[in-house]
Structures are given as structure tokens and as C-alpha cells.
Design a protein around this motif. Structure first.
Motif, PDB file in Angstrom:
ATOM      1  N   PRO A  65       0.907  -1.150   0.043  1.00  0.00           N
ATOM      2  CA  PRO A  65      -0.202   0.149   0.287  1.00  0.00           C
ATOM      3  C   PRO A  65       1.305   1.436   0.245  1.00  0.00           C
ATOM      4  N   GLY A  66       1.999   1.061   0.857  1.00  0.00           N
ATOM      5  CA  GLY A  66       2.587   2.595   1.255  1.00  0.00           C
ATOM      6  C   GLY A  66       3.470   3.018  -0.065  1.00  0.00           C
ATOM      7  N   GLU A  67       3.548   2.182  -0.921  1.00  0.00           N
ATOM      8  CA  GLU A  67       4.369   2.075  -2.268  1.00  0.00           C
ATOM      9  C   GLU A  67       3.357   1.789  -3.812  1.00  0.00           C
ATOM     10  N   GLN A  68       2.095   2.028  -2.880  1.00  0.00           N
ATOM     11  CA  GLN A  68       1.136   1.551  -4.126  1.00  0.00           C
ATOM     12  C   GLN A  68       0.911   0.800  -5.555  1.00  0.00           C
ATOM     13  N   MET A  69       1.328  -0.198  -4.607  1.00  0.00           N
ATOM     14  CA  MET A  69       2.309  -1.290  -5.918  1.00  0.00           C
ATOM     15  C   MET A  69       0.968  -2.446  -5.354  1.00  0.00           C
ATOM     16  N   ALA A  70       0.480  -2.512  -7.597  1.00  0.00           N
ATOM     17  CA  ALA A  70      -1.074  -3.081  -6.862  1.00  0.00           C
ATOM     18  C   ALA A  70      -0.442  -4.828  -7.344  1.00  0.00           C
ATOM     19  N   PHE A  71       0.482  -4.973  -8.044  1.00  0.00           N
ATOM     20  CA  PHE A  71       0.962  -6.384  -7.807  1.00  0.00           C
ATOM     21  C   PHE A  71       2.313  -6.453  -9.229  1.00  0.00           C
ATOM     22  N   GLU A  72       3.307  -7.080  -8.515  1.00  0.00           N
ATOM     23  CA  GLU A  72       4.107  -7.370  -8.874  1.00  0.00           C
ATOM     24  C   GLU A  72       4.367  -8.733  -9.266  1.00  0.00           C
ATOM     25  N   ALA A  73       5.466  -9.073 -10.062  1.00  0.00           N
ATOM     26  CA  ALA A  73       6.168 -10.186  -9.911  1.00  0.00           C
ATOM     27  C   ALA A  73       7.778 -10.600 -10.701  1.00  0.00           C
ATOM     28  N   THR A  74       8.024 -11.313 -10.546  1.00  0.00           N
ATOM     29  CA  THR A  74       9.669 -11.451 -11.361  1.00  0.00           C
ATOM     30  C   THR A  74      10.275 -13.027 -11.409  1.00  0.00           C
ATOM     31  N   PHE A  75      10.352 -12.772 -13.166  1.00  0.00           N
ATOM     32  CA  PHE A  75      11.024 -13.852 -13.317  1.00  0.00           C
ATOM     33  C   PHE A  75      13.299 -14.013 -13.986  1.00  0.00           C
ATOM     34  N   LEU A  76      13.215 -14.895 -14.315  1.00  0.00           N
ATOM     35  CA  LEU A  76      14.525 -15.503 -14.077  1.00  0.00           C
ATOM     36  C   LEU A  76      14.089 -16.185 -15.573  1.00  0.00           C
ATOM     37  N   ASN A  77      15.424 -16.028 -16.639  1.00  0.00           N
ATOM     38  CA  ASN A  77      16.022 -16.483 -17.550  1.00  0.00           C
ATOM     39  C   ASN A  77      17.228 -16.772 -18.533  1.00  0.00           C
ATOM     40  N   ARG A  78      17.565 -17.157 -18.646  1.00  0.00           N
ATOM     41  CA  ARG A  78      18.888 -17.902 -19.301  1.00  0.00           C
ATOM     42  C   ARG A  78      18.380 -17.551 -20.889  1.00  0.00           C
ATOM     43  N   GLU A  79      19.526 -16.229 -20.890  1.00  0.00           N
ATOM     44  CA  GLU A  79      19.509 -15.648 -22.669  1.00  0.00           C
ATOM     45  C   GLU A  79      20.352 -16.599 -23.503  1.00  0.00           C
ATOM     46  N   ALA A  80      20.691 -16.795 -24.656  1.00  0.00           N
ATOM     47  CA  ALA A  80      21.084 -17.713 -25.477  1.00  0.00           C
ATOM     48  C   ALA A  80      22.553 -17.604 -25.522  1.00  0.00           C
ATOM     49  N   ASP A  81      22.552 -16.046 -25.071  1.00  0.00           N
ATOM     50  CA  ASP A  81      23.858 -16.107 -24.619  1.00  0.00           C
ATOM     51  C   ASP A  81      24.916 -16.729 -23.381  1.00  0.00           C
ATOM     52  N   GLY A  82      23.963 -16.983 -22.558  1.00  0.00           N
ATOM     53  CA  GLY A  82      24.428 -17.854 -21.319  1.00  0.00           C
ATOM     54  C   GLY A  82      24.395 -17.107 -20.646  1.00  0.00           C
ATOM     55  N   SER A  83      23.882 -15.682 -21.189  1.00  0.00           N
ATOM     56  CA  SER A  83      23.516 -15.442 -19.630  1.00  0.00           C
ATOM     57  C   SER A  83      22.308 -14.900 -18.915  1.00  0.00           C
ATOM     58  N   TRP A  84      22.350 -14.364 -17.970  1.00  0.00           N
ATOM     59  CA  TRP A  84      20.881 -14.967 -16.748  1.00  0.00           C
ATOM     60  C   TRP A  84      20.796 -13.584 -16.472  1.00  0.00           C
ATOM     61  N   TRP A  85      18.990 -12.610 -16.831  1.00  0.00           N
ATOM     62  CA  TRP A  85      18.586 -11.517 -16.832  1.00  0.00           C
ATOM     63  C   TRP A  85      17.065 -12.264 -16.228  1.00  0.00           C
ATOM     64  N   MET A  86      16.995 -11.194 -15.181  1.00  0.00           N
ATOM     65  CA  MET A  86      15.543 -11.118 -14.217  1.00  0.00           C
ATOM     66  C   MET A  86      14.982 -10.003 -15.355  1.00  0.00           C
ATOM     67  N   TYR A  87      13.339 -10.007 -15.000  1.00  0.00           N
ATOM     68  CA  TYR A  87      12.688  -9.602 -15.888  1.00  0.00           C
ATOM     69  C   TYR A  87      11.048  -9.405 -14.224  1.00  0.00           C
ATOM     70  N   HIS A  88      10.497  -8.155 -14.539  1.00  0.00           N
ATOM     71  CA  HIS A  88      10.096  -8.025 -13.390  1.00  0.00           C
ATOM     72  C   HIS A  88       8.664  -6.974 -14.178  1.00  0.00           C
ATOM     73  N   LEU A  89       7.571  -7.980 -13.388  1.00  0.00           N
ATOM     74  CA  LEU A  89       6.724  -7.637 -13.803  1.00  0.00           C
ATOM     75  C   LEU A  89       5.861  -6.522 -12.866  1.00  0.00           C
ATOM     76  N   GLN A  90       4.872  -5.562 -13.537  1.00  0.00           N
ATOM     77  CA  GLN A  90       4.167  -4.249 -12.068  1.00  0.00           C
ATOM     78  C   GLN A  90       3.544  -3.044 -12.690  1.00  0.00           C
ATOM     79  N   VAL A  91       2.487  -3.332 -11.434  1.00  0.00           N
ATOM     80  CA  VAL A  91       1.241  -2.477 -11.956  1.00  0.00           C
ATOM     81  C   VAL A  91       1.299  -1.816 -10.691  1.00  0.00           C
ATOM     82  N   ARG A  92       1.542  -0.350 -11.043  1.00  0.00           N
ATOM     83  CA  ARG A  92       1.173   0.713  -9.671  1.00  0.00           C
ATOM     84  C   ARG A  92       0.798   1.638  -9.973  1.00  0.00           C
TER      85      ARG A  92
END
Length: 151
Positions: A65-92
Motif C-alpha cells: 500500500p505505501g508503494e502504491q503497488m497493485a501487482f508485482e511478479a519477477t522472472f528469471l531467464n537464461r538468454e541465448a548467450d548464456g547470461s542470466w536476466w531477471m524480468y520484473h512486471l508491475q502495475v503501480r
């Protein structure tokens, strides 16, 4: 995995005001999908970070509530070059202050971010928001500033 050039990480600047919202995003909300490359060899730190957030889930919920955050989700993906990336989806809420470092949970969250990922975020451009009326209305209410009554 075949050898390939590393995928570049090009975070937006601190002055990035965000993408314009598509007409399908309700007024007062911001829809964001961000990604950041993990620091090399920091996959275990990412797992520990997510485990901490799961263990402290009720504390996480209490910060929304203090962050006015309605929704958050975090994902992890290994890309084609072998690197790891995090993705963060939010509605605020458009006026969300983001993390509030006046509490131990958000300070812990920030410490994990610094230790785990490259600084900054790449911001993907939102193009469509689609939710049932019940979910949409709940997100609008959840993203409202705590002091603002329903209107």
C-alpha cells in the motif's frame, strides 16, 4: 551452447520518466516490464533473494500500500548467450514512491539487488493492458495512495 556476442545491457537513465501508457491502461496506473542482467555467477544470490522474499512474504504484502503497488511478479531467464536476466512486471500507481528504505525488508531487498544484478533497468515499452473488470478495479484501488479514499 554456441559462442555468440554477449547481449548488451543498456539501462535507461535516472531521468527516464517512463514510457507513455497505452490507452488500455486505466488512468492513474502504470504498467511496467523491466529487465536487468545478473552479475556473472550471481544466480545463487538471485535464488537467495527470492527465497528471502518468499520467507518474508507477509512483510512484502505489508509494503504494497505505501508503494502504491497493485501487482508485482519477477522472472528469471537464461538468454541465448548464456547470461542470466531477471524480468520484473508491475502495475503501480503513477505516483508510486517505489521502495521505502525506512524498513528492514526494503533495505534487505535493495542490498540483494546491489549484490545480484547490474545497476539499473532496461524498460520494455507497454502496449496493452487487459484485465477483467473485477481485476482492473481491484488494481486501481490497490494502486491508490493510502490517504486517498475511493472516488
Amino acid at each position: 551452447m554456441s559462442a555468440m556476442d554477449p547481449i548488451p545491457f543498456e539501462p535507461v537513465g535516472a531521468d527516464f520518466a517512463g514510457w507513455p501508457m497505452p490507452v488500455s491502461v486505466p488512468s492513474g496506473l502504470a504498467l511496467e516490464l523491466s529487465r536487468a542482467r545478473l552479475l556473472d555467477g550471481r544466480e545463487a544470490s538471485f535464488d537467495a533473494w527470492m527465497e528471502t522474499l518468499h520467507e518474508r512474504y507477509d512483510e512484502c504484502l505489508a509494503t504494497l500500500p505505501g508503494e502504491q503497488m497493485a501487482f508485482e511478479a519477477t522472472f528469471l531467464n537464461r538468454e541465448a548467450d548464456g547470461s542470466w536476466w531477471m524480468y520484473h512486471l508491475q502495475v503501480r500507481g503513477v505516483d508510486s514512491p517505489g521502495l521505502q528504505l525506512d524498513n528492514d525488508l526494503d533495505r534487505t531487498h535493495q542490498a540483494f539487488a546491489i549484490a545480484t544484478k547490474h545497476r539499473g533497468w532496461e524498460e520494455l515499452q507497454p502496449r496493452l493492458f487487459l484485465a477483467s473488470a473485477q481485476v482492473r478495479d481491484a488494481m486501481i484501488a490497490a494502486a491508490r495512495p493510502p490517504s486517498q479514499p475511493e472516488g
